[in-house]
Write a protein that holds these residues in place. Structure first.
Motif, PDB file in Angstrom:
ATOM      1  N   MET A   1       0.847  -1.168   0.000  1.00  0.00           N
ATOM      2  CA  MET A   1       0.000   0.000   0.000  1.00  0.00           C
ATOM      3  C   MET A   1       0.899   1.240   0.000  1.00  0.00           C
ATOM      4  O   MET A   1       1.899   1.289   0.715  1.00  0.00           O
ATOM      5  CB  MET A   1      -0.899  -0.023   1.243  1.00  0.00           C
ATOM      6  N   ARG A   2       0.517   2.213  -0.803  1.00  0.00           N
ATOM      7  CA  ARG A   2       1.276   3.462  -0.860  1.00  0.00           C
ATOM      8  C   ARG A   2       1.250   4.143   0.504  1.00  0.00           C
ATOM      9  O   ARG A   2       0.309   3.986   1.275  1.00  0.00           O
ATOM     10  CB  ARG A   2       0.682   4.403  -1.897  1.00  0.00           C
ATOM     11  N   VAL A   3       2.270   4.943   0.771  1.00  0.00           N
ATOM     12  CA  VAL A   3       2.389   5.631   2.060  1.00  0.00           C
ATOM     13  C   VAL A   3       1.188   6.545   2.300  1.00  0.00           C
ATOM     14  O   VAL A   3       0.612   6.546   3.389  1.00  0.00           O
ATOM     15  CB  VAL A   3       3.711   6.426   2.134  1.00  0.00           C
ATOM     16  N   ASP A   4       0.772   7.302   1.280  1.00  0.00           N
ATOM     17  CA  ASP A   4      -0.363   8.222   1.473  1.00  0.00           C
ATOM     18  C   ASP A   4      -1.672   7.455   1.671  1.00  0.00           C
ATOM     19  O   ASP A   4      -2.523   7.855   2.469  1.00  0.00           O
ATOM     20  CB  ASP A   4      -0.482   9.220   0.319  1.00  0.00           C
ATOM     21  N   ALA A   5      -1.824   6.315   1.005  1.00  0.00           N
ATOM     22  CA  ALA A   5      -3.023   5.495   1.178  1.00  0.00           C
ATOM     23  C   ALA A   5      -3.058   4.905   2.586  1.00  0.00           C
ATOM     24  O   ALA A   5      -4.115   4.872   3.231  1.00  0.00           O
ATOM     25  CB  ALA A   5      -3.077   4.397   0.130  1.00  0.00           C
ATOM     26  N   GLN A   6      -1.897   4.467   3.086  1.00  0.00           N
ATOM     27  CA  GLN A   6      -1.830   3.929   4.449  1.00  0.00           C
ATOM     28  C   GLN A   6      -2.140   5.024   5.466  1.00  0.00           C
ATOM     29  O   GLN A   6      -2.834   4.783   6.453  1.00  0.00           O
ATOM     30  CB  GLN A   6      -0.454   3.332   4.723  1.00  0.00           C
ATOM     31  N   LYS A   7      -1.663   6.223   5.208  1.00  0.00           N
ATOM     32  CA  LYS A   7      -1.929   7.352   6.102  1.00  0.00           C
ATOM     33  C   LYS A   7      -3.438   7.655   6.136  1.00  0.00           C
ATOM     34  O   LYS A   7      -4.006   7.869   7.212  1.00  0.00           O
ATOM     35  CB  LYS A   7      -1.144   8.581   5.639  1.00  0.00           C
ATOM     36  N   ASN A   8      -4.081   7.652   4.966  1.00  0.00           N
ATOM     37  CA  ASN A   8      -5.535   7.863   4.904  1.00  0.00           C
ATOM     38  C   ASN A   8      -6.276   6.761   5.658  1.00  0.00           C
ATOM     39  O   ASN A   8      -7.223   7.036   6.406  1.00  0.00           O
ATOM     40  CB  ASN A   8      -6.029   7.879   3.453  1.00  0.00           C
ATOM     41  N   ARG A   9      -5.866   5.523   5.467  1.00  0.00           N
ATOM     42  CA  ARG A   9      -6.508   4.389   6.132  1.00  0.00           C
ATOM     43  C   ARG A   9      -6.385   4.519   7.645  1.00  0.00           C
ATOM     44  O   ARG A   9      -7.359   4.341   8.378  1.00  0.00           O
ATOM     45  CB  ARG A   9      -5.879   3.081   5.654  1.00  0.00           C
ATOM     46  N   ASP A  10      -5.180   4.829   8.117  1.00  0.00           N
ATOM     47  CA  ASP A  10      -4.952   4.987   9.554  1.00  0.00           C
ATOM     48  C   ASP A  10      -5.798   6.122  10.122  1.00  0.00           C
ATOM     49  O   ASP A  10      -6.372   5.996  11.208  1.00  0.00           O
ATOM     50  CB  ASP A  10      -3.470   5.234   9.844  1.00  0.00           C
ATOM     51  N   HIS A  11      -5.886   7.226   9.390  1.00  0.00           N
ATOM     52  CA  HIS A  11      -6.695   8.371   9.826  1.00  0.00           C
ATOM     53  C   HIS A  11      -8.176   7.979   9.890  1.00  0.00           C
ATOM     54  O   HIS A  11      -8.882   8.327  10.846  1.00  0.00           O
ATOM     55  CB  HIS A  11      -6.483   9.562   8.888  1.00  0.00           C
ATOM     56  N   LEU A  12      -8.646   7.254   8.893  1.00  0.00           N
ATOM     57  CA  LEU A  12     -10.035   6.794   8.891  1.00  0.00           C
ATOM     58  C   LEU A  12     -10.325   5.922  10.122  1.00  0.00           C
ATOM     59  O   LEU A  12     -11.391   6.036  10.731  1.00  0.00           O
ATOM     60  CB  LEU A  12     -10.346   6.011   7.614  1.00  0.00           C
ATOM     61  N   LEU A  13      -9.381   5.072  10.486  1.00  0.00           N
ATOM     62  CA  LEU A  13      -9.574   4.209  11.655  1.00  0.00           C
ATOM     63  C   LEU A  13      -9.640   5.014  12.950  1.00  0.00           C
ATOM     64  O   LEU A  13     -10.459   4.730  13.829  1.00  0.00           O
ATOM     65  CB  LEU A  13      -8.480   3.148  11.736  1.00  0.00           C
ATOM     66  N   VAL A  14      -8.807   6.027  13.067  1.00  0.00           N
ATOM     67  CA  VAL A  14      -8.832   6.881  14.263  1.00  0.00           C
ATOM     68  C   VAL A  14     -10.181   7.576  14.374  1.00  0.00           C
ATOM     69  O   VAL A  14     -10.809   7.590  15.442  1.00  0.00           O
ATOM     70  CB  VAL A  14      -7.668   7.904  14.237  1.00  0.00           C
ATOM     71  N   VAL A  15     -10.628   8.148  13.287  1.00  0.00           N
ATOM     72  CA  VAL A  15     -11.916   8.851  13.289  1.00  0.00           C
ATOM     73  C   VAL A  15     -13.059   7.868  13.526  1.00  0.00           C
ATOM     74  O   VAL A  15     -13.968   8.138  14.318  1.00  0.00           O
ATOM     75  CB  VAL A  15     -12.114   9.637  11.973  1.00  0.00           C
ATOM     76  N   ALA A  16     -13.023   6.729  12.859  1.00  0.00           N
ATOM     77  CA  ALA A  16     -14.086   5.734  13.020  1.00  0.00           C
ATOM     78  C   ALA A  16     -14.164   5.254  14.466  1.00  0.00           C
ATOM     79  O   ALA A  16     -15.266   5.094  15.014  1.00  0.00           O
ATOM     80  CB  ALA A  16     -13.850   4.547  12.077  1.00  0.00           C
TER      81      ALA A  16
END
Length: 181
Positions: A1-16
């Motif tokens: 997974m690209r670094v920016d995609a992983q960052k988005n995924r991690d951010h989504l998990l924090v918010v979720a």
């Protein structure tokens, strides 16, 4: 997974995690995406279903419970280990209000995104229960599925405004009913 995609995924998990803790497992996916500053399509690209999102959130907690079971097995008396793990497990289940129904259903549905996580968590508790039973400190007429059902019931009680104030007391009652000493 690209670094920016992983960052988005991690951010989504924090918010979720924040939104689901506040509003329960049925929280709007659209609200989660909006609060994360992304479109719904971005959320769904990472987590195509509500179960997939919950699995990602719960998996780390379940993995921690599995590790905790191993630690307790080697550091505590069998009955203490079982009750301590039971408390930890109920606390995790309560954190995700409304997820207990999905977790219970996932045990029977091998196609569910939550299936493997739930089976792994149940196995960790079953190991502690088996150890306590072998030591003669836990009832032998219950199994890991019963223990998982008790966790779900105790978590559900904690979600109910009329029962929530009694949830910790009832966890003590259930724990003492499981133990033979």
């Amino acid at each position: 997974m690209r670094v920016d995609a992983q960052k988005n995924r991690d951010h989504l998990l924090v918010v979720a995690r924040t939104v689901i803790t506040e509003h329960g497992a049925e929280a709007s996916l659209r609200d989660i995406a909006r609060k994360a500053g992304v479109g719904l399509a971005t959320l769904l690209r990472h987590f195509p279903t509500r179960e997939a999102l919950l699995d990602a959130l719960l998996r780390s907690s379940f993995d921690e419970l599995t590790v905790r079971a191993g630690e307790l097995e080697t550091s505590s008396a069998p009955e203490d280990a079982l009750v301590s793990w039971l408390r930890d497990c109920v606390a995790v289940a309560r954190e995700y209000r409304g997820a207990t129904e999905l977790m219970a259903a996932a045990l029977e549905d091998s196609e569910s995104a939550l299936h493997v996580s739930c089976v792994t968590m149940r196995a960790a508790g079953t190991g502690l229960l088996d150890r306590a039973q072998a030591a003669g400190t836990a009832r032998v007429d219950i199994d890991g599925t019963d223990l998982f059902a008790l966790v779900a019931a105790l978590a559900w009680m904690g979600d109910q405004p009329s029962f929530a104030p009694r949830a910790d007391h009832l966890l003590d009652v259930v724990a003492s009913a499981i133990l033979t000493s």
